[in-house]
Scaffold this motif. Structure first.
Motif, short mmCIF file in Angstrom:
data_model
loop_
_atom_site.label_atom_id
_atom_site.label_comp_id
_atom_site.label_asym_id
_atom_site.label_seq_id
_atom_site.Cartn_x
_atom_site.Cartn_y
_atom_site.Cartn_z
N GLU A 46 84.58 46.86 -19.29
CA GLU A 46 85.52 46.03 -20.03
C GLU A 46 86.95 46.29 -19.54
O GLU A 46 87.26 47.38 -19.05
CB GLU A 46 85.46 46.33 -21.53
N GLY A 47 87.79 45.28 -19.68
CA GLY A 47 89.18 45.43 -19.30
C GLY A 47 89.94 46.23 -20.33
O GLY A 47 89.71 46.10 -21.54
N VAL A 48 90.85 47.07 -19.85
CA VAL A 48 91.66 47.93 -20.72
C VAL A 48 93.12 47.47 -20.69
O VAL A 48 93.73 47.24 -21.73
CB VAL A 48 91.55 49.40 -20.28
N SER A 49 93.66 47.35 -19.48
CA SER A 49 95.05 46.96 -19.34
C SER A 49 95.28 46.46 -17.93
O SER A 49 94.56 46.83 -17.01
CB SER A 49 95.97 48.15 -19.62
N CYS A 50 96.30 45.60 -17.77
CA CYS A 50 96.66 45.16 -16.43
C CYS A 50 98.15 44.91 -16.37
O CYS A 50 98.82 44.76 -17.40
CB CYS A 50 95.87 43.91 -16.01
N ILE A 51 98.66 44.91 -15.14
CA ILE A 51 100.09 44.80 -14.93
C ILE A 51 100.39 43.98 -13.69
O ILE A 51 99.71 44.10 -12.66
CB ILE A 51 100.73 46.22 -14.84
N ASN A 52 101.40 43.14 -13.81
CA ASN A 52 101.97 42.48 -12.65
C ASN A 52 103.05 43.41 -12.14
O ASN A 52 104.10 43.56 -12.77
CB ASN A 52 102.55 41.13 -13.07
N MET A 57 105.04 42.80 -15.94
CA MET A 57 104.40 42.17 -17.09
C MET A 57 103.08 42.89 -17.34
O MET A 57 102.34 43.19 -16.40
CB MET A 57 104.15 40.69 -16.79
N THR A 58 102.81 43.16 -18.60
CA THR A 58 101.63 43.95 -18.95
C THR A 58 100.76 43.23 -19.97
O THR A 58 101.22 42.33 -20.67
CB THR A 58 102.03 45.32 -19.51
N TYR A 59 99.52 43.67 -20.02
CA TYR A 59 98.56 43.09 -20.96
C TYR A 59 97.58 44.18 -21.35
O TYR A 59 97.20 45.01 -20.52
CB TYR A 59 97.82 41.92 -20.31
N TYR A 60 97.21 44.19 -22.64
CA TYR A 60 96.33 45.24 -23.14
C TYR A 60 95.17 44.65 -23.94
O TYR A 60 95.32 43.64 -24.63
CB TYR A 60 97.11 46.19 -24.06
N ALA A 61 94.05 45.32 -23.88
CA ALA A 61 92.96 45.00 -24.78
C ALA A 61 93.35 45.42 -26.19
O ALA A 61 94.09 46.40 -26.38
CB ALA A 61 91.69 45.74 -24.35
#
Length: 124
Positions: A46-52, A57-61
């Motif tokens: 599963e995805g936890v976090s990602c960043i540009n 720019m960030t994104y979190y589960a």
């Protein structure tokens, strides 16, 4: 060809913290979106976090919001995941991945490169 090497996993007690790092080589780091994924025993990854990394720019589960922080050091071509308030449910192999596409996403087939993973174990 991009190579990704994770480090920083280990054993920690509930409530503790760990910092995972992913070192990237062989590509232009600023072109990529970097993601952290995890796979617990018997469960799908599963995805936890990602960043540009270019625009930070960030994104979190939802499961890690407020506890985990993703960051990048573009000068060192590294992305880190600071994990606080760890729970036994966070126990998993954590993978770093790199995406050349335009969108922050947890869609795994879109990621072009993957690391080998690092084990995180949270004891109760």
């Amino acid at each position: 060809q991009v190579q990704l090497v994770e480090s920083g996993g280990g054993l920690v007690q509930t409530g503790g913290s760990l910092r995972l790092s992913c070192a990237a080589s062989g590509g232009r780091f600023s072109k990529y979106k970097m993601g952290w994924f995890r796979q617990a025993p018997g469960k799908e990854r599963e995805g936890v976090s990602c960043i540009n990394v270019r625009y930070n720019m960030t994104y979190y589960a939802d499961s890690v919001k407020g506890r985990f922080t993703i960051s990048s050091d573009n000068a060192k071509n590294t992305v880190s995941l600071r994990m606080n308030s760890l729970k036994p449910d966070d126990t998993a192999v954590y993978y770093c991945a790199a995406l050349r596409g335009a969108t922050l996403t947890f869609i795994e087939p879109l990621y072009d490169y993957w690391g080998q993973g690092t084990q995180v174990t949270v004891s109760s």
